[in-house]
Design a protein around this motif. Structure first.
Motif, mmCIF file in Angstrom:
data_model
loop_
_atom_site.group_PDB
_atom_site.id
_atom_site.type_symbol
_atom_site.label_atom_id
_atom_site.label_comp_id
_atom_site.label_asym_id
_atom_site.label_seq_id
_atom_site.Cartn_x
_atom_site.Cartn_y
_atom_site.Cartn_z
ATOM 1 N N UNK A 64 2.821 18.401 4.576
ATOM 2 C CA UNK A 64 3.629 19.395 4.846
ATOM 3 C C UNK A 64 3.222 20.594 3.677
ATOM 4 N N UNK A 65 3.567 21.835 4.136
ATOM 5 C CA UNK A 65 3.316 22.900 3.197
ATOM 6 C C UNK A 65 3.574 22.421 1.650
ATOM 7 N N UNK A 66 2.686 23.074 0.782
ATOM 8 C CA UNK A 66 2.600 22.695 -0.622
ATOM 9 C C UNK A 66 1.614 23.691 -1.111
ATOM 10 N N UNK A 67 2.263 24.538 -1.865
ATOM 11 C CA UNK A 67 1.758 25.917 -2.316
ATOM 12 C C UNK A 67 1.650 26.068 -3.857
ATOM 13 N N UNK A 68 0.558 26.604 -4.414
ATOM 14 C CA UNK A 68 0.639 26.493 -5.823
ATOM 15 C C UNK A 68 0.085 27.814 -6.191
ATOM 16 N N UNK A 69 0.494 28.527 -7.421
ATOM 17 C CA UNK A 69 0.078 29.490 -8.022
ATOM 18 C C UNK A 69 -0.630 29.067 -9.076
ATOM 19 N N UNK A 70 -1.796 29.113 -9.506
ATOM 20 C CA UNK A 70 -2.509 28.794 -10.749
ATOM 21 C C UNK A 70 -2.778 29.813 -11.498
ATOM 22 N N UNK A 71 -2.564 30.009 -12.624
ATOM 23 C CA UNK A 71 -3.210 30.890 -13.647
ATOM 24 C C UNK A 71 -4.560 30.771 -13.975
ATOM 25 N N UNK A 72 -5.122 31.724 -14.600
ATOM 26 C CA UNK A 72 -6.615 31.787 -14.856
ATOM 27 C C UNK A 72 -6.832 30.710 -15.805
ATOM 28 N N UNK A 73 -5.757 30.333 -16.740
ATOM 29 C CA UNK A 73 -6.094 29.269 -17.699
ATOM 30 C C UNK A 73 -5.973 27.649 -17.015
ATOM 31 N N UNK A 74 -5.751 27.557 -15.666
ATOM 32 C CA UNK A 74 -5.705 26.569 -14.842
ATOM 33 C C UNK A 74 -4.242 25.718 -14.848
ATOM 34 N N UNK A 75 -3.350 26.567 -15.757
ATOM 35 C CA UNK A 75 -2.104 25.974 -15.576
ATOM 36 C C UNK A 75 -1.322 26.315 -14.364
#
Length: 109
Positions: A64-75
């Motif tokens: 099911x939908x799993x959405x991530x916003x990942x910063x430039x530092x990988x966090x």
């Protein structure tokens, strides 16, 4: 995914890169990706869903939908999970969230 494609220029201007993934086999993923300008992964398994903490629907063997916003530092800056088809992140909300984080960072300087 079409919604993200539609506002991709705006996301590009913010430095946001889009990546998608699906349980689909490679041939089906290629069909979907043909209309998009960002990568679409394929073959997501139950084990991968478990690693992400995502909801796996047994009946249809899908994630099911799993959405991530990942910063430039990988966090991971934001994670959104759904147990069904409702609850996906709207592309315009990603723009708002990135702008919010950018504003917060600017205020800390």
């Amino acid at each position: 995914m079409a919604g993200f494609e539609k506002i991709k220029p705006e996301l590009d201007a913010l430095g946001v890169k889009i990546v998608a993934a699906s349980v689909d086999p490679i041939d089906k993923a290629k069909e979907v990706a043909a209309e998009l300008s960002f990568p679409v992964g394929y073959g997501v398994t139950r084990a991968m869903a478990d690693q992400l903490g995502s909801w796996w629907e047994e009946r249809r063997s899908i994630i099911q939908p799993s959405e991530f916003l990942v910063a430039a530092d990988g966090k991971v800056r934001s994670a959104t999970y759904s147990s069904g088809p409702i609850g996906r992140v709207e592309p315009s909300d990603v723009v708002k969230l990135v702008n919010f984080y950018d504003k917060q960072a600017a205020q800390k300087k």
